[in-house]
Design a protein around this motif. Structure first.
Motif, mmCIF file in Angstrom:
data_model
loop_
_atom_site.group_PDB
_atom_site.id
_atom_site.type_symbol
_atom_site.label_atom_id
_atom_site.label_comp_id
_atom_site.label_asym_id
_atom_site.label_seq_id
_atom_site.Cartn_x
_atom_site.Cartn_y
_atom_site.Cartn_z
ATOM 1 N N UNK A 182 5.508 -8.186 4.916
ATOM 2 C CA UNK A 182 4.104 -7.607 4.628
ATOM 3 C C UNK A 182 3.213 -7.579 5.678
ATOM 4 N N UNK A 183 2.993 -8.737 6.343
ATOM 5 C CA UNK A 183 1.838 -8.957 7.539
ATOM 6 C C UNK A 183 2.232 -7.680 8.542
ATOM 7 N N UNK A 184 3.495 -7.613 8.944
ATOM 8 C CA UNK A 184 3.928 -6.585 9.954
ATOM 9 C C UNK A 184 3.517 -5.064 9.413
ATOM 10 N N UNK A 185 3.541 -4.953 8.223
ATOM 11 C CA UNK A 185 3.142 -3.566 7.698
ATOM 12 C C UNK A 185 1.966 -3.224 7.685
ATOM 13 N N UNK A 197 -0.326 0.170 19.895
ATOM 14 C CA UNK A 197 1.132 0.420 20.088
ATOM 15 C C UNK A 197 1.964 -0.640 19.337
ATOM 16 N N UNK A 198 1.558 -2.034 19.549
ATOM 17 C CA UNK A 198 2.314 -3.104 18.872
ATOM 18 C C UNK A 198 2.284 -2.709 17.460
ATOM 19 N N UNK A 199 1.187 -2.137 16.698
ATOM 20 C CA UNK A 199 0.908 -2.054 15.197
ATOM 21 C C UNK A 199 1.782 -0.839 14.864
ATOM 22 N N UNK A 200 1.693 0.263 15.653
ATOM 23 C CA UNK A 200 2.559 1.450 15.407
ATOM 24 C C UNK A 200 3.998 0.970 15.538
ATOM 25 N N UNK A 201 4.452 0.048 16.331
ATOM 26 C CA UNK A 201 6.088 -0.260 16.458
ATOM 27 C C UNK A 201 6.226 -1.014 15.041
ATOM 28 N N UNK A 202 5.429 -2.010 14.854
ATOM 29 C CA UNK A 202 5.741 -2.730 13.361
ATOM 30 C C UNK A 202 5.811 -1.651 12.214
ATOM 31 N N UNK A 203 4.810 -0.559 12.139
ATOM 32 C CA UNK A 203 4.753 0.327 11.239
ATOM 33 C C UNK A 203 5.909 1.169 11.187
ATOM 34 N N UNK A 204 6.739 1.574 12.129
ATOM 35 C CA UNK A 204 7.610 2.387 12.409
ATOM 36 C C UNK A 204 9.001 1.571 12.082
ATOM 37 N N UNK A 205 9.218 0.287 12.446
ATOM 38 C CA UNK A 205 10.258 -0.430 12.054
ATOM 39 C C UNK A 205 10.271 -0.714 10.447
ATOM 40 N N UNK A 206 9.134 -0.839 9.898
ATOM 41 C CA UNK A 206 9.044 -1.304 8.555
ATOM 42 C C UNK A 206 9.183 -0.173 7.587
ATOM 43 N N UNK A 211 1.041 -1.201 0.185
ATOM 44 C CA UNK A 211 -0.085 0.026 -0.066
ATOM 45 C C UNK A 211 0.867 1.124 0.156
ATOM 46 N N UNK A 212 0.427 2.327 -0.270
ATOM 47 C CA UNK A 212 0.945 3.557 -0.161
ATOM 48 C C UNK A 212 1.258 4.231 1.036
ATOM 49 N N UNK A 213 2.600 4.216 1.267
ATOM 50 C CA UNK A 213 3.146 4.547 2.772
ATOM 51 C C UNK A 213 3.917 6.001 2.772
ATOM 52 N N UNK A 252 13.261 1.807 9.413
ATOM 53 C CA UNK A 252 14.686 1.044 9.315
ATOM 54 C C UNK A 252 14.688 -0.166 8.190
ATOM 55 N N UNK A 253 16.090 -0.385 8.032
ATOM 56 C CA UNK A 253 16.190 -1.290 6.851
ATOM 57 C C UNK A 253 15.937 -2.876 7.511
ATOM 58 N N UNK A 254 14.979 -3.486 7.256
ATOM 59 C CA UNK A 254 14.505 -4.925 7.839
ATOM 60 C C UNK A 254 14.604 -5.746 6.690
ATOM 61 N N UNK A 255 15.314 -5.804 5.570
ATOM 62 C CA UNK A 255 15.433 -6.809 4.347
ATOM 63 C C UNK A 255 15.743 -8.123 5.016
ATOM 64 N N UNK A 256 16.345 -8.413 6.023
ATOM 65 C CA UNK A 256 16.750 -9.880 6.365
ATOM 66 C C UNK A 256 15.458 -10.534 7.171
ATOM 67 N N UNK A 257 14.352 -9.831 7.036
ATOM 68 C CA UNK A 257 13.211 -10.352 7.480
ATOM 69 C C UNK A 257 12.285 -10.933 6.268
ATOM 70 N N UNK A 258 12.022 -12.117 6.452
ATOM 71 C CA UNK A 258 11.443 -12.761 5.019
ATOM 72 C C UNK A 258 10.239 -11.822 4.538
ATOM 73 N N UNK A 259 9.898 -11.744 3.357
ATOM 74 C CA UNK A 259 9.065 -11.042 2.470
ATOM 75 C C UNK A 259 7.579 -11.004 3.059
ATOM 76 N N UNK A 260 7.092 -12.247 3.463
ATOM 77 C CA UNK A 260 5.793 -12.432 3.842
ATOM 78 C C UNK A 260 5.536 -11.739 5.142
#
Length: 321
Positions: free
Chosen positions: A284-287, A261-270, A188-190, A273-281
Motif C-alpha cells: 500500500x505504501x509503495x503504491x 523515478x523511484x515512485x514510478x518504478x514502485x507504481x509500475x511494479x505494483x 485508490x483507482x488505478x 507484476x504479481x507482488x503478493x509475497x510483499x506484505x500488504x502494508x
C-alpha cells in the motif's frame, strides 16, 4: 491480502447479464479502530501539503522580485502538487470510515482522470523547468528573449493542454469498457487495475495505455535528459564559482526527478507484476509512495534550498514592519 470480506456490490441487471456499477477497494481491509488514527495522520499530512505549497504560491505572487520565468514555473508546479494530492487524499479519508470501501464507477473514473492528468502535468512542468535552466546556463545572453514571462505563460498553457490530450486519448478507451469483476486490490483507482477487471480488452486499449506511458514518461524524461546533459557539459568548462551556482539551482529539480523515478518504478511494479509475497502494508505504501513524499519534497526543496524564495518566505512570515 488483508482479511477482507467483499460486500454485496450494487449491480444493474440488464436482461440476462449484470453490469458492475461500483468497485470495491479491497486493500483497506478491516482496520478496526486504527481507522481513527489513520484518518488523523492522513488529514494532517494533506493539510500540511496544501499549506506549504499554498504559502510558496502566495510568496511568489506577492513578491514582485520573484516574477521571473523560473519562479512562475515553480508556482505552476506548486499548484499541481495541490491538485495531485486532492485527487488522492479525499478518497483515502472518506474510505477510512466506510464499511464497504465501495466507490462508484463515475467517482473512480474521475479520480483516475485527475490522477493521471496531474501526474503528466507534473513531469511536463519539470521538463519546462529543465529547459528554463538549460537556456539560462547555456545561453545566458539570450535568456530574457527566449524565456520572457509571456512565453512562460504559453509554456504553462501548453503543459496543461498536452497533459489533458495525452491522457484523454487513453481514457477514451477505458470509458466504454464493461466489467465482469469489481474488486481492486488498491486503496485508490488505478488504470491498470481497472483494465484487469474488464470482461474483454481490445488491442487498442492496451496500445492507448502504452501511448500514454510514452507521452507522459518517455518524452518528458528524454527532454529532461537532453537538457541536463548539455548543462553538465557546460559545468565541465566553467569556473568553480559558476559551477557551484549551477549545481545550487539544479539540485532541487534533480532530487525531485530522482524521487519521481523511484515512485514510478514502485507504481509500475505494483500495477504490472504479481507482488503478493510483499506484505500488504508495504504494498500500500509503495503504491502511493510518490503521492506521500513528492508533494512535500517539492515545496521544501525549492522553498528552503533556493535563497530568493527562502528569504521572501522569511519576509512574508516574520517581517511585520
Amino acid at each position: 491480502m488483508t482479511h477482507f470480506v467483499a460486500p454485496i456490490v450494487r449491480i444493474k441487471k440488464m436482461e440476462n447479464s449484470t453490469e458492475v456499477v461500483s468497485f470495491v477497494l479491497s486493500a483497506y481491509g478491516n482496520i478496526g479502530n486504527l481507522k481513527y488514527l489513520y484518518f488523523i495522520i492522513i488529514l494532517l499530512w494533506y493539510i500540511s501539503v496544501c499549506a506549504t505549497n499554498s504559502i510558496l504560491i502566495v510568496v511568489i505572487y506577492k513578491d514582485r522580485r520573484l516574477h521571473e520565468p523560473m519562479y512562475l514555473l515553480l508556482c505552476n508546479l506548486f499548484i499541481n502538487e495541490i491538485y495531485i494530492s486532492t485527487s488522492l487524499y479525499p478518497l483515502l479519508l472518506s474510505q477510512m470510515f466506510s464499511d464497504t470501501h465501495e466507490v462508484t464507477l463515475h467517482w473512480c473514473f474521475l479520480q483516475m482522470f485527475c490522477f493521471y492528468v496531474f501526474a503528466c502535468a507534473q513531469l511536463c512542468s519539470l521538463t519546462a523547468m529543465a529547459y528554463d535552466r538549460y537556456v539560462c546556463i547555456c545561453y545566458p545572453l539570450l535568456y530574457n528573449v527566449l524565456m520572457s514571462n509571456g512565453r512562460v505563460g504559453k509554456i504553462i498553457l501548453f503543459v496543461w493542454i498536452y497533459s489533458f490530450i495525452s491522457y484523454m486519448f487513453s481514457f477514451s478507451f477505458i470509458l466504454p469498457l464493461t466489467f465482469c469483476e469489481n474488486v481492486i486490490d488498491k486503496v485508490f483507482c488505478n488504470q491498470q487495475s481497472v483494465i484487469k477487471l474488464a470482461c474483454s480488452v481490445s488491442a487498442l486499449t492496451s496500445i492507448s495505455d502504452l501511448f500514454f506511458g510514452f507521452m507522459s514518461l518517455i518524452i518528458p524524461f528524454s527532454l529532461i535528459s537532453v537538457s541536463y546533459t548539455k548543462i553538465l557539459w557546460v559545468c565541465l568548462i566553467v569556473s568553480k564559482g559558476s559551477k557551484q551556482k549551477v549545481i545550487a539551482t539544479c539540485t532541487p529539480q534533480i532530487v525531485s526527478l530522482a524521487n519521481i523515478l523511484v515512485g514510478v518504478a514502485f507504481h509500475f511494479l505494483g500495477s504490472r507484476l504479481d507482488i503478493r509475497y510483499i506484505p500488504d502494508k508495504v504494498r500500500i505504501i509503495l503504491s502511493i509512495y510518490i503521492h506521500i513524499l513528492q508533494p512535500m519534497i517539492t515545496p521544501f526543496m525549492y522553498g528552503l534550498y533556493l535563497p530568493k524564495i527562502s528569504q521572501s518566505c522569511k519576509r512574508l512570515l516574520f517581517d511585520r514592519k
